[in-house]
Motif scaffolding. Structure first.
Motif, PDB file in Angstrom:
ATOM      1  N   VAL A 254      -6.683  76.737  84.324  1.00  0.00           N
ATOM      2  CA  VAL A 254      -6.944  75.286  84.081  1.00  0.00           C
ATOM      3  C   VAL A 254      -6.952  74.514  85.383  1.00  0.00           C
ATOM      4  CG1 VAL A 254      -6.190  75.854  81.550  1.00  0.00           C
ATOM      5  CG2 VAL A 254      -4.624  75.057  83.371  1.00  0.00           C
ATOM      6  N   TYR A 255      -7.414  73.241  85.105  1.00  0.00           N
ATOM      7  CA  TYR A 255      -7.340  72.258  86.159  1.00  0.00           C
ATOM      8  C   TYR A 255      -7.424  70.851  85.986  1.00  0.00           C
ATOM      9  CZ  TYR A 255     -12.212  73.792  85.526  1.00  0.00           C
ATOM     10  OH  TYR A 255     -13.492  73.913  85.144  1.00  0.00           O
ATOM     11  N   VAL A 256      -6.764  69.889  86.717  1.00  0.00           N
ATOM     12  CA  VAL A 256      -6.920  68.696  86.314  1.00  0.00           C
ATOM     13  C   VAL A 256      -7.248  68.104  87.929  1.00  0.00           C
ATOM     14  CG1 VAL A 256      -5.542  66.626  85.874  1.00  0.00           C
ATOM     15  CG2 VAL A 256      -5.255  68.781  84.611  1.00  0.00           C
ATOM     16  N   TYR A 257      -8.409  66.927  87.613  1.00  0.00           N
ATOM     17  CA  TYR A 257      -8.534  66.128  88.726  1.00  0.00           C
ATOM     18  C   TYR A 257      -8.150  64.703  88.601  1.00  0.00           C
ATOM     19  CZ  TYR A 257     -11.615  69.685  90.947  1.00  0.00           C
ATOM     20  OH  TYR A 257     -12.034  70.542  91.183  1.00  0.00           O
ATOM     21  N   CYS A 258      -6.939  64.217  89.293  1.00  0.00           N
ATOM     22  CA  CYS A 258      -6.089  63.070  88.945  1.00  0.00           C
ATOM     23  C   CYS A 258      -7.163  62.022  89.732  1.00  0.00           C
ATOM     24  CB  CYS A 258      -4.786  63.015  89.648  1.00  0.00           C
ATOM     25  SG  CYS A 258      -3.589  64.103  88.887  1.00  0.00           S
ATOM     26  N   ASN A 259      -7.089  60.750  89.150  1.00  0.00           N
ATOM     27  CA  ASN A 259      -7.993  59.635  89.533  1.00  0.00           C
ATOM     28  C   ASN A 259      -7.181  58.367  89.712  1.00  0.00           C
ATOM     29  OD1 ASN A 259     -10.118  57.731  89.859  1.00  0.00           O
ATOM     30  ND2 ASN A 259     -11.671  59.064  88.814  1.00  0.00           N
ATOM     31  N   TYR A 260      -7.328  57.550  90.633  1.00  0.00           N
ATOM     32  CA  TYR A 260      -6.509  56.503  90.645  1.00  0.00           C
ATOM     33  C   TYR A 260      -7.188  55.351  89.841  1.00  0.00           C
ATOM     34  CZ  TYR A 260     -10.790  55.361  93.566  1.00  0.00           C
ATOM     35  OH  TYR A 260     -11.921  55.261  93.965  1.00  0.00           O
ATOM     36  N   LYS A 261      -8.360  55.507  89.498  1.00  0.00           N
ATOM     37  CA  LYS A 261      -9.066  54.818  88.571  1.00  0.00           C
ATOM     38  C   LYS A 261      -8.753  54.789  86.950  1.00  0.00           C
ATOM     39  CE  LYS A 261     -12.011  51.763  90.590  1.00  0.00           C
ATOM     40  NZ  LYS A 261     -12.046  50.533  90.434  1.00  0.00           N
ATOM     41  N   ALA A 262      -8.181  56.174  86.962  1.00  0.00           N
ATOM     42  CA  ALA A 262      -7.865  56.344  85.399  1.00  0.00           C
ATOM     43  C   ALA A 262      -6.267  56.628  85.135  1.00  0.00           C
ATOM     44  CB  ALA A 262      -8.599  57.553  85.068  1.00  0.00           C
ATOM     45  N   ILE A 325      -2.793  77.029  87.345  1.00  0.00           N
ATOM     46  CA  ILE A 325      -3.175  75.531  86.988  1.00  0.00           C
ATOM     47  C   ILE A 325      -3.322  74.955  88.348  1.00  0.00           C
ATOM     48  CG2 ILE A 325      -2.057  73.516  86.271  1.00  0.00           C
ATOM     49  CD1 ILE A 325      -0.410  74.983  84.085  1.00  0.00           C
ATOM     50  N   VAL A 326      -4.375  74.238  88.431  1.00  0.00           N
ATOM     51  CA  VAL A 326      -4.568  73.477  89.747  1.00  0.00           C
ATOM     52  C   VAL A 326      -4.703  72.093  89.453  1.00  0.00           C
ATOM     53  CG1 VAL A 326      -6.223  73.238  91.768  1.00  0.00           C
ATOM     54  CG2 VAL A 326      -6.073  75.587  90.669  1.00  0.00           C
ATOM     55  N   ILE A 327      -3.814  71.249  90.202  1.00  0.00           N
ATOM     56  CA  ILE A 327      -3.879  69.765  90.034  1.00  0.00           C
ATOM     57  C   ILE A 327      -4.329  69.063  91.450  1.00  0.00           C
ATOM     58  CG2 ILE A 327      -2.537  67.873  89.609  1.00  0.00           C
ATOM     59  CD1 ILE A 327      -0.665  69.687  87.912  1.00  0.00           C
ATOM     60  N   ASP A 328      -5.310  68.590  91.091  1.00  0.00           N
ATOM     61  CA  ASP A 328      -5.713  67.702  92.419  1.00  0.00           C
ATOM     62  C   ASP A 328      -5.100  66.337  92.500  1.00  0.00           C
ATOM     63  OD1 ASP A 328      -7.319  67.382  94.881  1.00  0.00           O
ATOM     64  OD2 ASP A 328      -8.836  66.231  93.784  1.00  0.00           O
ATOM     65  N   ALA A 329      -5.120  65.948  93.542  1.00  0.00           N
ATOM     66  CA  ALA A 329      -4.872  64.481  93.930  1.00  0.00           C
ATOM     67  C   ALA A 329      -3.489  63.919  93.039  1.00  0.00           C
ATOM     68  CB  ALA A 329      -5.976  63.556  93.757  1.00  0.00           C
ATOM     69  N   LEU A 330      -2.211  64.616  93.172  1.00  0.00           N
ATOM     70  CA  LEU A 330      -1.352  64.215  92.383  1.00  0.00           C
ATOM     71  C   LEU A 330      -0.750  63.130  92.862  1.00  0.00           C
ATOM     72  CD1 LEU A 330       0.866  65.055  90.268  1.00  0.00           C
ATOM     73  CD2 LEU A 330       2.078  65.974  91.992  1.00  0.00           C
ATOM     74  N   ASP A 331      -0.893  62.430  94.181  1.00  0.00           N
ATOM     75  CA  ASP A 331      -0.592  61.143  94.422  1.00  0.00           C
ATOM     76  C   ASP A 331      -1.242  60.051  93.927  1.00  0.00           C
ATOM     77  OD1 ASP A 331      -2.884  62.693  96.220  1.00  0.00           O
ATOM     78  OD2 ASP A 331      -2.925  60.439  96.767  1.00  0.00           O
ATOM     79  N   GLU A 332      -2.578  60.118  92.937  1.00  0.00           N
ATOM     80  CA  GLU A 332      -3.215  59.310  92.484  1.00  0.00           C
ATOM     81  C   GLU A 332      -2.894  58.792  91.167  1.00  0.00           C
ATOM     82  OE1 GLU A 332      -7.676  59.234  92.941  1.00  0.00           O
ATOM     83  OE2 GLU A 332      -7.306  60.445  94.751  1.00  0.00           O
ATOM     84  N   CYS A 333      -1.665  59.749  90.693  1.00  0.00           N
ATOM     85  CA  CYS A 333      -1.038  59.627  89.354  1.00  0.00           C
ATOM     86  C   CYS A 333       0.131  58.322  89.652  1.00  0.00           C
ATOM     87  CB  CYS A 333      -0.350  60.735  88.707  1.00  0.00           C
ATOM     88  SG  CYS A 333      -1.863  61.822  88.075  1.00  0.00           S
ATOM     89  N   ASN A 335       3.773  56.976  89.655  1.00  0.00           N
ATOM     90  CA  ASN A 335       5.121  57.756  90.004  1.00  0.00           C
ATOM     91  C   ASN A 335       5.875  58.568  88.495  1.00  0.00           C
ATOM     92  OD1 ASN A 335       4.355  56.911  92.452  1.00  0.00           O
ATOM     93  ND2 ASN A 335       6.229  55.248  92.573  1.00  0.00           N
ATOM     94  N   ALA A 336       5.968  57.881  87.673  1.00  0.00           N
ATOM     95  CA  ALA A 336       6.579  58.323  86.391  1.00  0.00           C
ATOM     96  C   ALA A 336       5.685  59.597  85.920  1.00  0.00           C
ATOM     97  CB  ALA A 336       7.036  57.291  85.384  1.00  0.00           C
ATOM     98  N   THR A 337       4.517  59.367  85.780  1.00  0.00           N
ATOM     99  CA  THR A 337       3.575  60.455  85.407  1.00  0.00           C
ATOM    100  C   THR A 337       3.791  61.728  86.076  1.00  0.00           C
ATOM    101  OG1 THR A 337       2.207  58.831  84.477  1.00  0.00           O
ATOM    102  CG2 THR A 337       1.419  61.005  84.873  1.00  0.00           C
ATOM    103  N   ARG A 338       3.654  61.622  87.516  1.00  0.00           N
ATOM    104  CA  ARG A 338       3.746  62.768  88.280  1.00  0.00           C
ATOM    105  C   ARG A 338       5.276  63.426  88.089  1.00  0.00           C
ATOM    106  NH1 ARG A 338       2.176  59.324  93.448  1.00  0.00           N
ATOM    107  NH2 ARG A 338       4.202  58.641  94.219  1.00  0.00           N
ATOM    108  N   ARG A 339       6.362  62.616  88.065  1.00  0.00           N
ATOM    109  CA  ARG A 339       7.409  63.236  87.940  1.00  0.00           C
ATOM    110  C   ARG A 339       7.592  64.223  86.484  1.00  0.00           C
ATOM    111  NH1 ARG A 339       9.341  58.232  89.832  1.00  0.00           N
ATOM    112  NH2 ARG A 339      10.094  57.770  87.746  1.00  0.00           N
ATOM    113  N   GLN A 340       7.331  63.590  85.405  1.00  0.00           N
ATOM    114  CA  GLN A 340       7.092  64.120  84.248  1.00  0.00           C
ATOM    115  C   GLN A 340       6.411  65.461  84.286  1.00  0.00           C
ATOM    116  OE1 GLN A 340       6.338  60.668  81.497  1.00  0.00           O
ATOM    117  NE2 GLN A 340       8.142  61.583  80.307  1.00  0.00           N
ATOM    118  N   LEU A 341       5.155  65.137  84.620  1.00  0.00           N
ATOM    119  CA  LEU A 341       4.265  66.335  84.670  1.00  0.00           C
ATOM    120  C   LEU A 341       4.916  67.533  85.496  1.00  0.00           C
ATOM    121  CD1 LEU A 341       1.306  67.551  83.967  1.00  0.00           C
ATOM    122  CD2 LEU A 341       0.520  66.570  86.094  1.00  0.00           C
TER     123      LEU A 341
END
Length: 909
Positions: A254-262, A325-333, A335-341
């Motif tokens: 599974v994979y997720v592409y994080c996006n600063y616009k979303a 699991i591959v998560i790209d661009a975690l920095d675009e989430c 702060n609270a979201t990436r800590r919880q994830l």
């Protein structure tokens, strides 16, 4: 079988045949088989009507009736045809559901299926024709022959039935998966990997860190890199490698592409739901947890909670021996979201072999989160950049394509200049597109910027190329870039083309004014690309967004006004003046037909906030028009689909909407022109009993809340989800609004709403300063009520240690019973948070107080060394076991029906 039963069977077939005929008449783009089916079905329908009339007019004593009865026996000709029609109907209507409004019916049958349908019609038609001629001997023989035919061809018929049922199941699975998550990361993966130059990224796949991540249980690989280094492509290469190597295995990918616009859409629940969706797609036998959530929430229009999705995902993980699991661009989430994830992903590793890889820029808190993980820096290698440039030569002017020496120079100079940034290589290539002579190419190559400021220089060069275009192209490029930069979510090409076609003072879009999406890309000097799979138009890189955010006001002045006025002009179109839609079908048809409507309705206010004074007149025109209720419906309806969902939303006044948006100036103008008494408008409740003041407080809009109060809004008005404005501000942690409400004499002990009172709301949110202020203002620390029962339970359930201590210091009763968890200790044990709540549990412990662990259930106190037995279902027991292991300071072991806690601490129970 009596004649009435025969007639009933014929009527049932007639009803189904009528629906089949309607489908045949309405279906679009069908093959010529459709016409033949329609003719045969119509003929058969007429014959059946004739036969029904003969039955109603005839006598049951006639031998003919005995023969006709055989048509309607179980699994006889009529029954067989009825079953076939039922399966056809299910396929026509996508598993029994109506088609989506606005979408034409499509032809769904293969040539073999049509042949089978026509054969069935022909056999039944022959039988009915004989029956109408009242030749009972011939009819009896024909029915016998037909029965023998069915018996002989039963395997073929059953195969067709199985195929249709499989199609039904597939359609149902698609609906469930779309319901749990609308994300489409596979489409993004296809878009990204399509741009990979063959051979690039091999260094990554050959790295020993990657080998360990691929082969060792529960490993974490952190890939950091500078902006533009190619981290997203590396993530796509890793995903592609996994998909190819594990194609026939039982491993989950599974994979997720994080996006600063979303960022708003990509909260923890949404990201976990996307992971859940992909895992179930890979193993449909694991669909049951999603079906369970759908049954619970779909008809009510609610969405699963984070804990429910977490639990479902944990269940699905048990179906896989290992998951990557591959998560790209975690920095675009956020702060609270990436800590919880990250906390949730690490939790999964406690019970499953979950190996995850993350890419991100160099950000201190992300770096800290991955201390101890495998680390691999992402950097554009010289070999990769050279391959990339070589693959782009076909785009460059003829003078380069015809000279091998010039091609070699282009490759070497760009490789030397990029300093590990793929995005810089792309920009340098684009800078050569208008160079028509070898001399111009060489001059340009000699000036390629290097170092930390190289990106900004490259972007400035791109803007200079835009400025050098013809006036029409230059203006179009600025509009496109401002829309993409300032849009609150990614836009599709259809949406932006529609937005660009909107003209001031017009009430509809002129089709001749809609631009071509290819032109939008060509005029933007390589700064804009379109993702083919998703049709999203976007800036070429995240750094492009950052650059325009820095220089936007100077280069694109008045952009916010242009976007806000475009949204409002569009919303005032004549097509929307009729107001909200009365059915799901009409609602979906409207969105399908008007592709910019969703964005305009949901985001006009956000853009208006940046230019409120200039946009006020147009905003007031919209708010006083019939279009307001159209936009309110689109904004408020749930994204979860169920029957009647489009009507399940709060109907509001313009003032409610302005309170949500924080548009104080426009709200004041609306009040000044109100035809009803001002106090009535100020204190009006929407259909969910919220007042404008409560909504403003909930969203932290202090200026607007103050304006409402100064004009006569009631500070302690009751009603709605939060009960009152003070509770709403407390729940959101909006200290400025909270203090203003206290200054206006809001009642700190007012009861009602989801949380019961303001103290419980602030405690649940972990807003320590608000909790202290309420207690200083004599808020009752032990008041019962609301979802959690009391403030201590609320803070314990959410894992807010400091708030728990503050409440205990003020006399909170640690043994108070009630609420959703029973008591505070059970609430602390039940919560699933990003940090283990041992400290909360220890804070709650008092001498002599028995320690109970479990999710809303008490575990019996046992002497040290004895088993704790949980009499629950397997799923419940597993969840309690993980809770025990998580909050215990000691190790836990798992046996079939017991969870054993080794003795270490005599106080631990």
């Amino acid at each position: 079988m009596d004649p009435l039963s025969v007639t009933a069977s014929i009527i049932a077939v007639l009803q189904l045949s009528g629906k089949f005929l309607a489908y045949l008449n309405d279906v679009k783009d069908a093959s010529k088989d459709r016409a033949q089916c329609a003719i045969e079905a119509s003929t058969l329908y007429s014959l059946l009507v004739n036969l029904r009339c003969r039955l109603e007019e005839g006598s049951a004593s006639q031998p003919w009736f005995t023969a006709v009865r055989a048509l309607a026996v179980e699994n006889g000709p009529l029954d067989q045809f009825k079953q076939a029609l039922e399966l056809l109907q299910a396929k026509m209507t996508d598993g029994g559901r109506l088609k989506k409004a606005g979408k034409a019916l499509v032809w769904k049958f293969k040539k073999e299926e049509i042949a089978s349908i026509l054969a069935r019609m022909e056999r039944l038609k022959t039988l009915v024709e004989i029956a109408i001629h009242m030749d009972h001997l011939k009819l009896s023989q024909a029915i016998k022959d037909d029965t023998n035919f069915l018996r002989t061809h039963a395997p073929v018929i059953q195969s067709g039935v199985d195929t249709i049922r499989q199609d039904q199941d597939s359609a149902r699975h698609r609906r469930l998966l779309e319901w749990i998550s609308a994300s489409d990361y596979p489409a993004q993966q296809s878009d990204i990997i399509r741009h990979r130059q063959e051979g690039t990224g091999q260094w990554f796949l050959d790295a020993p860190e990657v080998a360990r991540w691929l082969n060792e249980a529960n490993t974490i690989l952190f890939c950091s890199g500078i902006p533009g280094a190619g981290k997203t492509m590396i993530a796509a290469i890793a995903i592609d490698h996994l998909l190819n190597t594990a194609r026939n295995s039982s491993h989950g990918i599974v994979y997720v592409y994080c996006n600063y616009k979303a960022q708003e859409e990509q909260d923890v629940s949404s990201l976990l739901a996307a992971i859940l969706k992909q895992l179930v797609q890979g193993r449909l036998s694991a669909m049951e947890p999603i079906e369970r959530l759908h049954q619970k929430h779909a008809d009510r229009g609610t969405k699963p909670s984070l804990d429910e999705i977490y639990s479902a995902l944990r269940d699905v993980l048990t179906h896989y021996p290992l998951v990557h699991i591959v998560i790209d661009a975690l920095d675009e989430c956020q702060n609270a979201t990436r800590r919880q994830l990250l906390a949730k992903l690490r939790d999964f590793q406690a019970g499953s072999d979950v190996r995850f890889m993350v890419t991100a820029r160099y950000i201190p808190d992300i770096e800290d989160a991955f201390r101890g993980a495998l680390r691999l820096e992402v950097q554009a290698s010289r070999e990769d950049v050279k391959r990339f440039v070589a693959g782009q030569i076909f785009r460059l002017p003829t003078c380069i394509q015809r000279s091998a020496a010039l091609q070699e120079m282009v490759q070497e100079r760009i490789v030397d200049a990029v300093d590990g940034m793929f995005i810089l290589a792309r920009l340098h290539i684009d800078s050569l597109l208008d160079k028509r002579t070898a001399k111009d190419v060489k001059i340009n190559l000699s000036k390629l910027p290097k170092g930390a400021a190289a990106l900004d220089v490259a972007y400035r060069d791109a803007l200079e190329r835009i400025e050098g275009q013809l006036e029409g192209d230059r203006a179009l490029a600025k509009k496109v870039l401002s829309w993409i930069t300032l849009a609150k979510r990614p836009l599709t090409t259809a949406e932006i083309c529609c937005a660009l076609a909107v003209e001031p003072d017009e009430t509809t879009i002129d089709p001749d004014n809609v631009p071509n999406s290819e032109d939008l890309v060509s005029v933007c000097a390589g700064l804009v690309i379109v993702d083919t799979e998703s049709a999203i138009i976007r800036l070429v890189h995240y750094t492009t967004q950052e650059y325009f955010e820095r220089i936007g006001d100077a280069w694109m002045p008045d952009s916010q006004f242009h976007i806000a006025s475009t949204c409002l002009t569009y919303l005032c179109f004549s097509d929307f003046q009729s107001g909200s839609c009365s059915s799901d079908k009409d609602f979906e048809a409207r969105l399908q037909e008007h592709q910019f409507l969703d964005y305009a309705a949901k985001n006009w206010g956000v853009h208006a906030r940046a230019t409120e004074a200039e946009i006020a007149d147009l905003a007031c025109e919209f708010l006083h028009s019939g279009s307001f209720s159209c936009a309110a419906q689109i904004l408020r309806v749930s994204r979860y689909r169920y029957e009647g969902y489009s009507r399940h939303y709060p109907t509001t006044t313009p003032l409610h909407e302005l309170a949500r948006l924080g548009l104080a100036g426009i709200a004041e103008r609306i009040l000044s022109t109100a035809t009803e008494p001002v106090t009535q408008a100020l204190n009006a409740e929407d259909s969910w009993n919220d007042t404008p003041l409560t909504i403003a407080a909930r969203h932290g809009h202090c200026e607007l809340a103050n304006m409402l109060l100064d004009n006569g809004a009631e500070v302690s008005a009751h009603g709605g989800h939060y009960g009152n404005a003070l509770q709403a501000a407390s729940a959101g942690g909006h200290e400025q609004v909270f203090k203003m409400l206290l200054d206006k004499d809001a009642d700190v002990n007012a009861q009602g709403g989801h949380y019961g009172n303001a103290l419980q709301a602030a405690s649940a949110g972990g807003h320590e300063q608000i909790v202290k202020t309420l207690l200083d203002k004599d808020a009752d620390v032990n008041t019962q009520g609301g979802h959690y029962g009391n403030a201590l339970q609320a803070a314990s359930a959410r894992g807010h240690e400091q708030v728990v201590k503050t409440l205990l210091d003020k006399g909170a009763d640690v043994n108070a019973q009630g609420g959703g968890y029973g008591n505070a200790l059970q609430a602390a044990s039940a919560g699933c948070h990003e940090q283990p709540d041992r400290s909360v549990k220890e804070t709650l412990r008092r001498p002599g107080l028995p320690m109970y662990i479990g999710c809303g259930v008490a575990v019996p106190k046992k002497p040290p060394g004895q088993d704790v037995r949980l009499e629950h279902t397997q799923d419940e027991a597993l969840h309690h076991f993980h809770t025990l292991r998580r909050f215990s300071r000691h190790s836990c072991t798992c046996r079939s029906q017991t969870r054993s806690i080794p003795p270490t601490d005599p106080n631990w129970h």
